[in-house]
Motif scaffolding. Structure first.
Motif, PDB file in Angstrom:
ATOM      1  N   SER A 114      66.611  50.109  43.017  1.00 14.29           N
ATOM      2  CA  SER A 114      66.529  48.884  42.589  1.00 14.29           C
ATOM      3  C   SER A 114      65.172  48.242  41.581  1.00 14.29           C
ATOM      4  CB  SER A 114      66.353  48.771  43.836  1.00 14.29           C
ATOM      5  OG  SER A 114      65.666  48.682  44.548  1.00 14.29           O
ATOM      6  N   GLU A 115      65.745  47.360  40.918  1.00 17.58           N
ATOM      7  CA  GLU A 115      64.606  47.388  40.389  1.00 17.58           C
ATOM      8  C   GLU A 115      63.152  46.534  41.028  1.00 17.58           C
ATOM      9  OE1 GLU A 115      63.129  43.051  37.730  1.00 17.58           O
ATOM     10  OE2 GLU A 115      64.929  42.789  38.634  1.00 17.58           O
ATOM     11  N   GLU A 116      63.091  46.088  41.883  1.00 17.71           N
ATOM     12  CA  GLU A 116      61.583  46.468  42.684  1.00 17.71           C
ATOM     13  C   GLU A 116      61.365  47.218  43.409  1.00 17.71           C
ATOM     14  OE1 GLU A 116      64.301  45.047  43.642  1.00 17.71           O
ATOM     15  OE2 GLU A 116      64.436  42.787  43.611  1.00 17.71           O
ATOM     16  N   VAL A 117      62.227  48.003  43.953  1.00 11.59           N
ATOM     17  CA  VAL A 117      61.849  50.038  44.168  1.00 11.59           C
ATOM     18  C   VAL A 117      60.966  50.856  42.881  1.00 11.59           C
ATOM     19  CG1 VAL A 117      61.667  52.447  44.826  1.00 11.59           C
ATOM     20  CG2 VAL A 117      62.964  49.953  46.054  1.00 11.59           C
ATOM     21  N   GLN A 118      61.126  50.131  41.609  1.00 12.67           N
ATOM     22  CA  GLN A 118      61.398  50.635  39.937  1.00 12.67           C
ATOM     23  C   GLN A 118      59.839  50.518  40.325  1.00 12.67           C
ATOM     24  OE1 GLN A 118      62.042  53.347  38.486  1.00 12.67           O
ATOM     25  NE2 GLN A 118      63.510  53.769  40.533  1.00 12.67           N
ATOM     26  N   ASN A 119      59.539  49.393  40.325  1.00 11.27           N
ATOM     27  CA  ASN A 119      58.612  48.511  40.177  1.00 11.27           C
ATOM     28  C   ASN A 119      57.455  49.046  40.769  1.00 11.27           C
ATOM     29  OD1 ASN A 119      59.486  47.081  37.746  1.00 11.27           O
ATOM     30  ND2 ASN A 119      59.709  45.442  39.695  1.00 11.27           N
ATOM     31  N   LEU A 120      57.593  49.319  41.901  1.00 10.25           N
ATOM     32  CA  LEU A 120      56.689  50.218  43.297  1.00 10.25           C
ATOM     33  C   LEU A 120      56.303  51.179  41.816  1.00 10.25           C
ATOM     34  CD1 LEU A 120      54.909  49.872  46.085  1.00 10.25           C
ATOM     35  CD2 LEU A 120      57.044  51.229  46.505  1.00 10.25           C
ATOM     36  N   LEU A 121      57.403  51.919  41.970  1.00 11.17           N
ATOM     37  CA  LEU A 121      57.189  53.664  41.869  1.00 11.17           C
ATOM     38  C   LEU A 121      56.458  53.958  40.514  1.00 11.17           C
ATOM     39  CD1 LEU A 121      60.274  55.166  42.672  1.00 11.17           C
ATOM     40  CD2 LEU A 121      58.372  55.405  44.130  1.00 11.17           C
ATOM     41  N   LYS A 122      56.512  53.266  39.581  1.00  6.09           N
ATOM     42  CA  LYS A 122      55.842  52.151  38.068  1.00  6.09           C
ATOM     43  C   LYS A 122      54.225  52.270  38.191  1.00  6.09           C
ATOM     44  CE  LYS A 122      59.661  51.423  35.659  1.00  6.09           C
ATOM     45  NZ  LYS A 122      61.127  50.913  35.014  1.00  6.09           N
ATOM     46  N   SER A 123      53.959  51.257  39.194  1.00  6.01           N
ATOM     47  CA  SER A 123      52.825  50.584  39.401  1.00  6.01           C
ATOM     48  C   SER A 123      51.638  51.970  39.322  1.00  6.01           C
ATOM     49  CB  SER A 123      52.987  50.062  40.761  1.00  6.01           C
ATOM     50  OG  SER A 123      51.151  49.172  41.420  1.00  6.01           O
ATOM     51  N   LYS A 124      50.339  51.736  39.094  1.00  4.74           N
ATOM     52  CA  LYS A 124      49.475  52.612  39.301  1.00  4.74           C
ATOM     53  C   LYS A 124      48.243  52.459  39.945  1.00  4.74           C
ATOM     54  CE  LYS A 124      50.168  54.005  34.326  1.00  4.74           C
ATOM     55  NZ  LYS A 124      50.219  54.059  32.610  1.00  4.74           N
ATOM     56  N   ASN A 125      49.240  50.950  40.541  1.00  7.35           N
ATOM     57  CA  ASN A 125      47.595  50.837  41.448  1.00  7.35           C
ATOM     58  C   ASN A 125      47.983  50.754  42.846  1.00  7.35           C
ATOM     59  OD1 ASN A 125      45.761  50.052  39.439  1.00  7.35           O
ATOM     60  ND2 ASN A 125      47.367  48.569  39.032  1.00  7.35           N
ATOM     61  N   GLU A 126      48.963  51.802  43.166  1.00  9.30           N
ATOM     62  CA  GLU A 126      49.646  51.825  44.821  1.00  9.30           C
ATOM     63  C   GLU A 126      49.040  53.182  44.799  1.00  9.30           C
ATOM     64  OE1 GLU A 126      51.239  49.075  45.970  1.00  9.30           O
ATOM     65  OE2 GLU A 126      51.559  47.969  45.280  1.00  9.30           O
ATOM     66  N   THR A 127      49.011  53.304  46.517  1.00  6.86           N
ATOM     67  CA  THR A 127      48.532  53.974  47.571  1.00  6.86           C
ATOM     68  C   THR A 127      48.072  53.878  48.340  1.00  6.86           C
ATOM     69  OG1 THR A 127      46.022  53.200  47.206  1.00  6.86           O
ATOM     70  CG2 THR A 127      46.888  54.886  45.952  1.00  6.86           C
ATOM     71  N   PHE A 128      48.832  54.795  49.959  1.00 10.86           N
ATOM     72  CA  PHE A 128      49.585  55.220  51.268  1.00 10.86           C
ATOM     73  C   PHE A 128      48.597  56.413  51.351  1.00 10.86           C
ATOM     74  CE2 PHE A 128      52.661  52.827  48.683  1.00 10.86           C
ATOM     75  CZ  PHE A 128      52.417  51.387  49.066  1.00 10.86           C
ATOM     76  N   ASP A 129      48.399  55.883  52.948  1.00 13.03           N
ATOM     77  CA  ASP A 129      48.420  57.097  53.479  1.00 13.03           C
ATOM     78  C   ASP A 129      49.318  57.960  53.918  1.00 13.03           C
ATOM     79  OD1 ASP A 129      45.016  56.463  53.427  1.00 13.03           O
ATOM     80  OD2 ASP A 129      46.019  54.233  54.545  1.00 13.03           O
ATOM     81  N   VAL A 130      49.961  57.091  54.088  1.00 11.87           N
ATOM     82  CA  VAL A 130      51.000  58.210  55.772  1.00 11.87           C
ATOM     83  C   VAL A 130      52.344  56.927  54.656  1.00 11.87           C
ATOM     84  CG1 VAL A 130      51.292  56.465  56.838  1.00 11.87           C
ATOM     85  CG2 VAL A 130      52.196  59.265  56.918  1.00 11.87           C
ATOM     86  N   ILE A 131      53.749  57.698  54.167  1.00 12.71           N
ATOM     87  CA  ILE A 131      54.480  57.290  54.230  1.00 12.71           C
ATOM     88  C   ILE A 131      56.203  57.691  55.430  1.00 12.71           C
ATOM     89  CG2 ILE A 131      57.264  57.528  52.196  1.00 12.71           C
ATOM     90  CD1 ILE A 131      53.584  56.998  51.070  1.00 12.71           C
ATOM     91  N   LEU A 132      56.653  56.214  56.321  1.00 11.80           N
ATOM     92  CA  LEU A 132      57.572  56.200  57.139  1.00 11.80           C
ATOM     93  C   LEU A 132      58.569  56.346  56.346  1.00 11.80           C
ATOM     94  CD1 LEU A 132      58.428  57.252  60.042  1.00 11.80           C
ATOM     95  CD2 LEU A 132      57.286  54.366  60.090  1.00 11.80           C
TER      96      LEU A 132
END
Length: 512
Positions: A114-132
């Motif tokens: 999906s386009e929304e998830v692809q945008n998230l994956l391509k973003s270089k500014n996204e960081t997370f402490d944990v993935i649920l």
């Protein structure tokens, strides 16, 4: 005195993680699956965590600390697959497993594409402490942990099974751990244990040689720079399990497998005025009927609908029926709802019984509120859930494929007029409520625990680093068997040699 206050403050805040950034994906196109994720993440947002939630059900009104990433575009493709669900009633556990695998591959790939998830994956500014991640036939999505360099916590919508045990090397002997897709309960007969072993073996074979290779291809397509699939597959930090002894069998669990069953049941909200009035004013009580969010009621044939309508018309109780389409010529005691707040309805004291498909969330809510049940299982774990409910003494099973007005009427009269079903339901409810810590607090504690301890690698079991034959001690047994064989061979050879020499000696003596 000042030092003592500082010590007390530290004691209060130890183990507390504030403002963690959490990415969660619950890709299954099912409102019950969405509920499992949303209720937990909403509570974490209230406690100050920053939530990014990927699901097919975005919120209409923005929530504080809560960002939705919608994958609602996957719904049409999965709606077609859902139409096959009612055909699975007569299918074997393996048929059910393979169908769910087929559906899982679809929503895993569609969600990542999906386009929304692809945008998230391509973003270089996204960081997370944990993935649920909700684990439900979507192993390719585990690579999100590698992509964002964050530990992965899995949440299973069901108890431990062939689907998830291998990820943590969790022991699950077929002798007493029933296959989740089979209608067996904890104490199996010899025939059931044989079938259980067969189902476990065949599903493991299908999983390793068909299901996981598909997931591997999906992962390599969307995460081309990820480590080998096997490394991603067995690198999760924790598994939160939607199970509890009040509704599922007590079975072995590794240290990083935590039972949180019942966490999604929140305190009942206020009912809509018309529904509240309807439930209050029903003189003889109400029977609530719902086939869940996946099994749409409009798939029911006219013949089956007629069976339900005729059986309901004979009751003195009112019937509240969650149904997707309008029906003409309904009996005066039957009311149709196209949407129903199930938790709030079951919490109402005037609800006397619940007619359900036996989905796990419905089963949990039934026990939580202590309601006797008529179970009409169709596929997957529903058959076991109803079999267990019958064993606990608060439910009656009516097979979907063999539904008749006579069978329904008999079951309804028994469940409504025999007080033992209500008493047993209240007994199971007491077991669920008797917990030291609320399940949702337990779930949040362990997610924060993984964040605090950078993935909690100390919970990693050495069994995951062994081959399957090493875990089963087959190499050790082979050495022991070889040693025994060698001793027997040497002993036999020695005896034969001695006997041969003795014969030669006797022959010589006879000749002399």
């Amino acid at each position: 005195m000042r030092q003592q206050c500082l010590f007390l403050c530290l004691c209060v805040f130890v183990g507390f993680v504030q403002n963690a950034k959490i990415l969660s994906i619950f890709p299954m196109h099912s409102h019950s699956h969405f509920t499992l994720g949303f209720n937990l993440l909403q509570e974490m947002a209230k406690r100050g965590h920053q939530i990014t939630f990927i699901s097919p059900y975005p919120q209409k009104k923005p929530l504080k600390n809560f960002r939705d990433i919608s994958i609602a575009n996957i719904k049409p493709a999965l709606d077609e697959l859902k139409k096959e669900l009612f055909r699975l009633e007569d299918g074997s556990p393996i048929d059910n497993f393979r169908y769910m695998s087929k559906m899982g591959r679809a929503f895993t790939e569609l969600g990542l594409a999906s386009e929304e998830v692809q945008n998230l994956l391509k973003s270089k500014n996204e960081t997370f402490d944990v993935i649920l991640i909700e684990h439900f036939y979507n192993e390719a999505q585990f690579a999100l942990g590698h992509h964002f360099n964050a530990p992965v916590v899995l949440l299973s919508p069901m108890p431990s099974s062939v689907l998830n045990n291998h990820l943590f090397a969790n022991p699950s002997p077929s002798s007493y751990v029933h296959n989740l897709f089979a209608p067996f309960i904890q104490y199996m007969t010899l025939t059931e244990r044989l079938k259980n072993f067969y189902y476990d073996t065949m599903m493991a074979y299908y999983q390793y040689y068909e299901e996981l290779p598909f997931q591997k291809k999906i992962m390599e397509k969307f995460f081309p720079n990820a480590p080998p699939f096997e490394e991603i597959l067995y690198n999760s930090s924790l598994l939160l399990m939607n199970s509890h002894p009040s509704f599922s069998d007590p079975v072995p669990h590794m240290a990083n497998i935590i039972e949180i069953g019942g966490y999604h049941v929140l305190p009942p909200k206020k009912l809509p005025d018309d529904l509240h009035r309807y439930l209050n004013e029903s003189k003889n009580g109400v029977v609530y009927f719902s086939m869940g969010s996946i099994l749409k009621s409009n798939v029911l044939t006219k013949e089956k609908r007629k069976c339900f309508i005729e059986a309901f018309s004979k009751l003195k109780e009112d019937v509240l029926w969650k149904f997707d389409i309008d029906i003409e010529d309904l009996p005066p005691n039957v009311k149709i709802l196209k949407w129903a707040p199930q938790n709030e309805i079951l919490a109402h004291p005037n609800v006397k019984a619940f007619v359900t498909h036996g989905g796990l969330l419905s089963t949990i809510e039934t026990i939580y509120h202590g309601k006797p049940t008529i179970g009409i299982p169709v596929f997957s774990d529903q058959k076991f859930n109803i079999a267990a409910s019958e064993k606990f003494g608060y439910a009656i099973k009516v097979p979907f494929d063999g539904i008749t007005e006579k069978k329904l009427t008999k079951a309804l009269n028994e469940i409504l007029n025999n007080p033992s079903y209500k008493e047993n339901a209240k007994r199971r409810s007491a077991i669920m409520h008797d917990q030291q810590v609320k399940p949702i607090d337990k779930a949040i504690y362990w997610i924060e625990y993984v964040i605090r301890h950078k993935g909690a690698p100390h919970l990693h079991c050495a069994a995951l680093d062994l081959s399957w034959y090493q875990r089963s001690m087959l190499d050790v047994l082979a050495i022991i068997a070889g040693a025994i064989f060698a001793v027997i061979f040497i002993f036999t050879f020695a005896v034969k040699t001695m006997c041969g020499k003795k014969r030669k000696t006797n022959t010589k003596l006879k000749k002399q």
